[in-house]
Design a protein around this motif. Structure first.
Motif, PDB file in Angstrom:
ATOM      1  N   LYS A 219      21.571  26.529  65.345  1.00 43.36           N
ATOM      2  CA  LYS A 219      20.953  25.332  64.785  1.00 43.36           C
ATOM      3  C   LYS A 219      20.418  25.655  63.395  1.00 43.36           C
ATOM      4  CE  LYS A 219      17.495  21.777  65.841  1.00 43.36           C
ATOM      5  NZ  LYS A 219      16.393  21.372  66.750  1.00 43.36           N
ATOM      6  N   TYR A 220      20.416  24.650  62.528  1.00 37.66           N
ATOM      7  CA  TYR A 220      19.945  24.873  61.159  1.00 37.66           C
ATOM      8  C   TYR A 220      18.450  25.213  61.146  1.00 37.66           C
ATOM      9  CZ  TYR A 220      17.570  20.308  60.953  1.00 37.66           C
ATOM     10  OH  TYR A 220      16.719  19.255  61.160  1.00 37.66           O
ATOM     11  N   GLN A 221      18.041  25.911  60.090  1.00 45.20           N
ATOM     12  CA  GLN A 221      16.644  26.241  59.877  1.00 45.20           C
ATOM     13  C   GLN A 221      16.265  25.824  58.458  1.00 45.20           C
ATOM     14  OE1 GLN A 221      14.511  27.754  62.282  1.00 45.20           O
ATOM     15  NE2 GLN A 221      16.283  27.233  63.587  1.00 45.20           N
ATOM     16  N   CYS A 222      15.164  25.087  58.341  1.00 49.34           N
ATOM     17  CA  CYS A 222      14.667  24.653  57.035  1.00 49.34           C
ATOM     18  C   CYS A 222      13.255  25.197  56.850  1.00 49.34           C
ATOM     19  CB  CYS A 222      14.669  23.124  56.933  1.00 49.34           C
ATOM     20  SG  CYS A 222      14.223  22.512  55.297  1.00 49.34           S
ATOM     21  N   VAL A 223      13.083  26.084  55.881  1.00 47.99           N
ATOM     22  CA  VAL A 223      11.791  26.711  55.621  1.00 47.99           C
ATOM     23  C   VAL A 223      11.202  26.091  54.357  1.00 47.99           C
ATOM     24  CG1 VAL A 223      10.576  28.875  55.213  1.00 47.99           C
ATOM     25  CG2 VAL A 223      12.615  28.848  56.659  1.00 47.99           C
ATOM     26  N   GLU A 224      10.023  25.463  54.498  1.00 45.38           N
ATOM     27  CA  GLU A 224       9.416  24.777  53.362  1.00 45.38           C
ATOM     28  C   GLU A 224       8.706  25.727  52.408  1.00 45.38           C
ATOM     29  OE1 GLU A 224       6.902  21.696  54.831  1.00 45.38           O
ATOM     30  OE2 GLU A 224       8.584  20.374  55.312  1.00 45.38           O
ATOM     31  N   ASN A 225       8.185  26.846  52.926  1.00 46.05           N
ATOM     32  CA  ASN A 225       7.439  27.773  52.090  1.00 46.05           C
ATOM     33  C   ASN A 225       7.665  29.199  52.577  1.00 46.05           C
ATOM     34  OD1 ASN A 225       5.694  29.104  50.437  1.00 46.05           O
ATOM     35  ND2 ASN A 225       3.848  28.031  51.088  1.00 46.05           N
ATOM     36  N   ARG A 239      12.382  32.986  45.840  1.00 49.08           N
ATOM     37  CA  ARG A 239      12.616  31.579  46.160  1.00 49.08           C
ATOM     38  C   ARG A 239      11.512  31.081  47.085  1.00 49.08           C
ATOM     39  NH1 ARG A 239      15.785  31.214  42.025  1.00 49.08           N
ATOM     40  NH2 ARG A 239      17.737  32.313  42.185  1.00 49.08           N
ATOM     41  N   ARG A 240      11.267  29.759  47.063  1.00 52.29           N
ATOM     42  CA  ARG A 240      10.208  29.180  47.888  1.00 52.29           C
ATOM     43  C   ARG A 240      10.758  28.419  49.089  1.00 52.29           C
ATOM     44  NH1 ARG A 240       5.432  31.631  46.710  1.00 52.29           N
ATOM     45  NH2 ARG A 240       5.101  31.744  44.465  1.00 52.29           N
ATOM     46  N   SER A 241      11.812  27.611  48.862  1.00 48.36           N
ATOM     47  CA  SER A 241      12.390  26.813  49.949  1.00 48.36           C
ATOM     48  C   SER A 241      13.728  27.395  50.375  1.00 48.36           C
ATOM     49  CB  SER A 241      12.593  25.361  49.489  1.00 48.36           C
ATOM     50  OG  SER A 241      11.373  24.803  49.085  1.00 48.36           O
ATOM     51  N   HIS A 261      15.758  27.348  46.867  1.00 45.08           N
ATOM     52  CA  HIS A 261      15.246  26.668  45.682  1.00 45.08           C
ATOM     53  C   HIS A 261      13.837  27.161  45.382  1.00 45.08           C
ATOM     54  CE1 HIS A 261      14.271  23.418  42.858  1.00 45.08           C
ATOM     55  NE2 HIS A 261      15.562  23.186  42.799  1.00 45.08           N
ATOM     56  N   ASP A 262      13.468  27.130  44.087  1.00 46.21           N
ATOM     57  CA  ASP A 262      12.157  27.625  43.672  1.00 46.21           C
ATOM     58  C   ASP A 262      11.002  26.751  44.143  1.00 46.21           C
ATOM     59  OD1 ASP A 262      13.176  29.818  42.385  1.00 46.21           O
ATOM     60  OD2 ASP A 262      13.321  28.846  40.436  1.00 46.21           O
ATOM     61  N   GLU A 263      11.234  25.444  44.257  1.00 43.86           N
ATOM     62  CA  GLU A 263      10.171  24.535  44.651  1.00 43.86           C
ATOM     63  C   GLU A 263       9.882  24.622  46.150  1.00 43.86           C
ATOM     64  OE1 GLU A 263      10.709  20.508  43.440  1.00 43.86           O
ATOM     65  OE2 GLU A 263      11.516  21.066  41.477  1.00 43.86           O
ATOM     66  N   LYS A 264       8.606  24.537  46.488  1.00 48.86           N
ATOM     67  CA  LYS A 264       8.222  24.503  47.894  1.00 48.86           C
ATOM     68  C   LYS A 264       8.591  23.138  48.486  1.00 48.86           C
ATOM     69  CE  LYS A 264       4.304  27.672  47.389  1.00 48.86           C
ATOM     70  NZ  LYS A 264       2.841  27.852  47.530  1.00 48.86           N
ATOM     71  N   ALA A 265       9.024  23.152  49.738  1.00 45.52           N
ATOM     72  CA  ALA A 265       9.381  21.920  50.457  1.00 45.52           C
ATOM     73  C   ALA A 265      10.402  21.092  49.678  1.00 45.52           C
ATOM     74  CB  ALA A 265       8.136  21.086  50.755  1.00 45.52           C
ATOM     75  N   TYR A 266      11.354  21.770  49.054  1.00 48.47           N
ATOM     76  CA  TYR A 266      12.351  21.082  48.226  1.00 48.47           C
ATOM     77  C   TYR A 266      13.364  20.316  49.070  1.00 48.47           C
ATOM     78  CZ  TYR A 266      16.274  20.355  45.043  1.00 48.47           C
ATOM     79  OH  TYR A 266      17.292  19.794  44.321  1.00 48.47           O
TER      80      TYR A 266
END
Length: 418
Positions: A219-225, A239-241, A261-266
């Motif tokens: 399953k996919y994983q999305c890390v905001e920070n 990287r942040r996101s 991506h560099d932005e958090k919660a991108y």
């Protein structure tokens, strides 16, 4: 405060154009940022002037500055009003979902993807059809002529960088022998959008980190920070996101598509939907290569090809051929498909090369105007220029090739017949 407010508006505008290229967005907002910088400098100068008034009491005649200050404030408000009006106008023209032409084009793109995705998968597209279908169309057509696994993987990650404006994208494939994930294609977007291929990467044991978790859970994983997971050593964080999506073949995970991506919660819900579908495209293409089937799975070139229908629609309804600078690259960007695929499409279904295809529409437009009495006072060359030709010699050659007579002879024939 007004300057900061303006800058926030610019940022929101740039984010709303995220589906467009970074260079395009920078170009559209550069003039606004220049004015913003000027406003900041003026604000600093006024602050220094006022401070000087308080420090040196002998300086008098403050009232002389008040009218200038008022004019400055009025300028700020006018700029704010015109800036919002301009941004709303341009943003609306780009993202207007109610535009009937754009709706029709989106329908063409959706029909082009019908044979690739299941009905359940296409439900992900409907959350943001204009943005997602265009990107998927480009990915699918770009993979059309790729027949080697490494070429497919490199094409996917490179398109993720160029089409989605990410900082880094990679594909890891599972090595069953030592139960690790091996990096097969990694691209990084740095230094004014230059794409850099990175080679020496460390294998990741299955079960460790975000990528290992994707393989285990399927399953996919999305890390905001990422800093929350890594800890306080932020100096090591690049990287942040992070968004990691599994790649399946025959319902078994064989790899992971990873984006950062560099932005958090991108990464938002539409990013997740898009990456799940890109992973599906990768699965289809890799399955096709593994089974040695003919390379027609993703984007068949048949008489009912949706992208050719879209091209035909743009030529007949919008008359894009009247642009003298129209080229293969321009049209492929408009259709959101690869230029190589577009060339093959025209050769097979149009029965001619790109130049002849475009000129055939221009010649028909010239013929139509030569028959029209309203254009009797126009020169033949003037009509040709209005129909998309940019010089005399190519026009005369194209016209005679498609009609068998010169433009002057054709006009005389029409005058005799009328």
């Amino acid at each position: 405060m007004l300057s900061i407010w303006n800058y926030r508006i610019i940022q929101r505008y740039e984010n709303s154009l995220g589906r467009l290229s970074f260079v395009y967005v920078r170009k559209k907002t550069k003039w606004i940022k220049n004015i913003f910088v000027a406003l900041v400098i003026l604000s600093v100068l006024w602050m220094l002037t006022i401070t000087l008034f308080f420090i040196k009491e002998e300086i008098t005649g403050h009232s002389a500055y008040y009218p200038i200050w008022m004019l400055y404030m009025i300028f700020c408000y006018v700029f704010l009003f015109l800036g919002i009006k301009h941004l709303n106008k341009v943003s609306g023209s780009v993202t207007n979902l109610e535009d009937p032409i754009q709706k029709k084009i989106t329908n063409f793109q959706l029909s082009g993807l019908d044979h690739v995705f299941s009905e359940r998968e296409l439900q992900l597209v409907h959350s943001n059809p204009i943005s997602i279908t265009g990107i998927l169309s480009y990915f699918a057509t770009s993979l059309f002529d790729k027949n080697k696994r490494d070429d497919v993987l490199l094409d996917i990650v490179e398109n993720c960088i160029s089409q989605l404006q990410l900082q880094e994208c990679s594909i890891y494939m599972i090595c069953k022998e030592n139960k690790t994930l091996i990096p097969k294609a990694i691209y990084s977007n740095k230094n004014n959008c230059e794409i850099i291929k990175r080679k020496k990467q460390i294998p990741i044991p299955i079960g460790e980190g975000t990528l290992g978790k994707v393989v285990q859970l399927e399953k996919y994983q999305c890390v905001e920070n990422l800093s929350v997971i890594i800890g306080d050593n932020e100096k090591y964080i690049t990287r942040r996101s992070k968004l990691s999506v599994p790649i399946f073949i025959r319902k078994k995970v064989v790899g992971v598509l990873d984006a950062e991506h560099d932005e958090k919660a991108y990464f938002k819900s539409h990013h997740i939907a898009l990456f799940l579908l890109i992973a599906k495209l990768t699965e289809i293409k890799l399955s096709q290569i593994n089974t040695n089937t003919n390379p027609v799975v993703l984007t068949n070139i048949t008489n009912d090809n949706a992208y050719f229908k879209e091209l035909d629609f743009l030529m007949k309804e919008e008359k894009i051929y009247v642009d003298p600078n129209l080229g293969l690259e321009n049209i492929s960007k408009r259709l959101q498909i690869s230029s190589n695929y577009l060339s093959q499409l025209i050769n097979k279904l149009g029965g001619c090369n790109f130049s002849d295809y475009i000129n055939s529409y221009r010649v028909e437009e010239v013929k139509s105007k030569l028959k029209d009495p309203d254009y009797d006072n126009y020169t033949v060359l003037g009509i040709a220029m209005e129909c998309g030709f940019n010089s005399k010699s190519p026009f005369y050659s194209a016209f005679k090739k498609h009609t068998g007579v010169s433009p002057k002879e054709y006009r005389q024939q029409q005058q005799i017949m009328s």
